[in-house]
Design an enzyme around this catalytic site. Structure first.
Site, mmCIF file in Angstrom:
data_model
loop_
_atom_site.group_PDB
_atom_site.id
_atom_site.type_symbol
_atom_site.label_atom_id
_atom_site.label_comp_id
_atom_site.label_asym_id
_atom_site.label_seq_id
_atom_site.Cartn_x
_atom_site.Cartn_y
_atom_site.Cartn_z
ATOM 1 N N GLY A 102 3.745 7.963 -1.383
ATOM 2 C CA GLY A 102 4.195 8.918 -2.394
ATOM 3 C C GLY A 102 5.443 9.666 -1.959
ATOM 4 O O GLY A 102 6.325 9.949 -2.779
ATOM 5 N N THR A 103 5.523 9.992 -0.694
ATOM 6 C CA THR A 103 6.667 10.764 -0.201
ATOM 7 C C THR A 103 7.963 9.980 -0.420
ATOM 8 O O THR A 103 8.949 10.513 -0.945
ATOM 9 C CB THR A 103 6.483 11.098 1.293
ATOM 10 O OG1 THR A 103 5.283 11.864 1.423
ATOM 11 C CG2 THR A 103 7.662 11.878 1.845
ATOM 12 N N SER A 142 0.621 6.779 -5.035
ATOM 13 C CA SER A 142 0.304 6.520 -3.630
ATOM 14 C C SER A 142 -1.134 6.002 -3.539
ATOM 15 O O SER A 142 -2.057 6.632 -4.063
ATOM 16 C CB SER A 142 0.442 7.823 -2.838
ATOM 17 O OG SER A 142 0.007 7.635 -1.523
ATOM 18 N N HIS A 178 -3.451 5.732 -1.191
ATOM 19 C CA HIS A 178 -4.579 6.331 -0.460
ATOM 20 C C HIS A 178 -5.266 7.452 -1.228
ATOM 21 O O HIS A 178 -6.290 7.975 -0.802
ATOM 22 C CB HIS A 178 -4.157 6.777 0.951
ATOM 23 C CG HIS A 178 -3.304 8.006 1.030
ATOM 24 N ND1 HIS A 178 -3.815 9.226 1.405
ATOM 25 C CD2 HIS A 178 -1.989 8.207 0.826
ATOM 26 C CE1 HIS A 178 -2.832 10.114 1.430
ATOM 27 N NE2 HIS A 178 -1.717 9.526 1.085
ATOM 28 N N CYS A 206 -0.927 18.914 4.172
ATOM 29 C CA CYS A 206 0.142 19.283 5.106
ATOM 30 C C CYS A 206 0.099 20.783 5.372
ATOM 31 O O CYS A 206 0.345 21.241 6.473
ATOM 32 C CB CYS A 206 1.506 18.932 4.544
ATOM 33 S SG CYS A 206 1.457 17.682 3.280
ATOM 34 N N THR A 239 10.524 -6.057 5.124
ATOM 35 C CA THR A 239 9.452 -7.031 4.869
ATOM 36 C C THR A 239 8.247 -6.311 4.265
ATOM 37 O O THR A 239 7.827 -5.266 4.756
ATOM 38 C CB THR A 239 9.056 -7.731 6.185
ATOM 39 O OG1 THR A 239 10.236 -8.364 6.695
ATOM 40 C CG2 THR A 239 7.969 -8.773 5.967
HETATM 41 N N1 PLP Z 1 2.784 14.101 -3.994
HETATM 42 C C1 PLP Z 1 1.576 14.671 -4.111
HETATM 43 C C2 PLP Z 1 1.239 15.449 -5.343
HETATM 44 C C3 PLP Z 1 0.640 14.542 -3.091
HETATM 45 O O1 PLP Z 1 -0.561 15.130 -3.211
HETATM 46 C C4 PLP Z 1 0.991 13.805 -1.930
HETATM 47 C C5 PLP Z 1 0.052 13.691 -0.804
HETATM 48 O O2 PLP Z 1 -0.717 14.586 -0.511
HETATM 49 C C6 PLP Z 1 2.266 13.218 -1.870
HETATM 50 C C7 PLP Z 1 3.129 13.390 -2.929
HETATM 51 C C8 PLP Z 1 2.684 12.405 -0.701
HETATM 52 O O3 PLP Z 1 2.096 11.129 -0.738
HETATM 53 P P1 PLP Z 1 1.953 10.251 0.590
HETATM 54 O O4 PLP Z 1 0.874 10.881 1.401
HETATM 55 O O5 PLP Z 1 1.590 8.898 0.103
HETATM 56 O O6 PLP Z 1 3.286 10.259 1.255
#
Ligand code: PLP
Length: 370
Positions: free
Chosen positions: A69-70, A196, A198, A321, A234
């Protein structure tokens, strides 16, 4: 352990793990290679891309895999900024994930102007403020589909129609929403959407960015021109296969899963409401089914997390985080700036039971009494 932190991450489902396994061993060929076994891995990627496209109502060609997601969020912002250097204004909200907020801050250090739309006490974005914020030089609007701390579902379709009236594309961070509530890129009308794996029973380190056909994004990562030259490197075949399976499973089970998780959340809400000093956040008309965020008077988040952990209960004080740090989350600072309380986020998953909910609430009550 009683795991009530599914917004931080979810366990990989057995069926997902099973479909991933062959791509660690027998089917290890590099999908870019020219021989027959490589075609198998390439086909597995195509199949997963189709599963994700189907789940989001998108075309296969509109799905690009990322490391999570990041990266998807960063790419949406940096990629569009690089593609349209004449547009130097971005609209977002103060309750986005840091993957969006810190990318905006990085752009602001390069001279971009960032407008943060106001949010109410539930982290719901003010749609009215958007119309006034849009300008001829606005590059994009980035508003999350569902907030990771409170669980609030944002009014994305309305946001999109206002932004589009001004010709401005919209990105949404759907990392918390995908796999938990219906997400259709055409119903929402968004141009960019991050997910994302996970967060919905897939593996960590894999995500995707939906990029509407015709929208040009500059790549963040250059190299061997995988993902049609948009995202080199890859491919992480087992993770991609796992993400496809996880999202299609989550969508297939969504009505039952969200009803079940919603019942447990309601049970927890009733139990926590009875504890003196506990305040429940969120508007329950527009909230993810498994989220329950509370504040507690005269308590300390870090101490509470520690005590709950000692009792075998895993929750968080906000985003994953933020919970490692002894600072209040930026979301709570944005919506309840004057209060000095402990914050706890419970996020319930399908594997939780009603007994676990009863125990967790009783343990919290006992800790607070002490
Ligand atoms: N965006 C939101 C709303 C999230 O809750 C998170 C993860 O906690 C992320 C982005 C980041 O995703 P990733 O952990 O896959 O980098």
């Amino acid at each position: 352990m009683i795991y009530l932190d599914h917004a931080a991450t979810t366990p990989v489902k057995d069926e997902v793990f099973a479909v991933m396994l062959p791509y660690f061993s027998a089917a290890y060929a590099n999908p870019s290679s020219a021989y027959r076994t490589a075609r198998t891995t390439k086909q597995a990627i195509d199949h997963a891309r189709q599963e994700i496209a189907d789940a989001l109502g998108a075309k296969r060609s509109e799905i690009c895999f990322t490391s999570g997601g990041t990266e998807a969020d960063n790419w949406a912002l940096f990629g569009l900024a690089a593609a349209r250097p004449d547009k130097r204004h971005i609209i977002t909200t103060p309750v986005e994930h840091h993957a969006v907020l810190h990318a905006c801050e990085a752009l602001s250090r390069k001279g971009y102007e960032i407008t943060y739309l106001p949010v109410d006490e539930h982290a719901l974005v003010s749609v009215e403020a958007l119309d006034k914020a849009l300008r001829p030089d606005t590059l994009m609007v980035s508003v999350m589909l569902a907030n990771n701390e409170i669980g609030t579902i944002e009014p994305l379709s309305r946001i999109v129609s206002i932004a589009h009236e001004h010709g401005v594309p919209v990105h949404t961070d759907a990392v918390q929403a995908a796999g938990h509530i219906p997400v259709d890129v055409n119903d929402l009308g968004v141009d960019l959407l991050s997910i994302s794996a996970h967060k919905f029973g897939g593996p960590k380190g894999i995500g995707a960015l939906y990029i509407r056909d015709g929208l040009h994004l500059e790549p963040l990562i250059c190299g061997g021109a995988q993902e049609r030259g948009l995202r080199s490197g890859t491919e992480n075949v087992p993770a991609i296969v796992g993400m496809g399976k996880a999202l299609s499973l989550a969508c297939a089970h969504m009505p039952d899963a969200s009803a079940y998780v919603g019942r447990l959340r309601h049970q927890l809400k009733l139990l926590l409401e009875e504890i003196p000093g506990v305040h429940i956040h969120g508007n329950f008309d527009c909230i993810l089914p498994g989220h329950l965020h509370i504040s507690i008077d005269h308590a300390n988040s870090q101490l509470l997390l520690m005590r709950l952990d000692m009792e075998g209960i895993a929750v968080s004080s906000g985003s994953a985080c933020a919970s490692g740090a002894a600072v209040r989350s930026h979301v709570m600072e944005a919506i309840h700036p004057d209060e000095n309380q402990a914050d706890l986020r419970f996020s319930i998953g399908e594997s939780n039971t009603t007994e676990e909910i009863t125990t967790a609430a009783a343990v919290l009550r006992r800790i607070l009494k002490r």
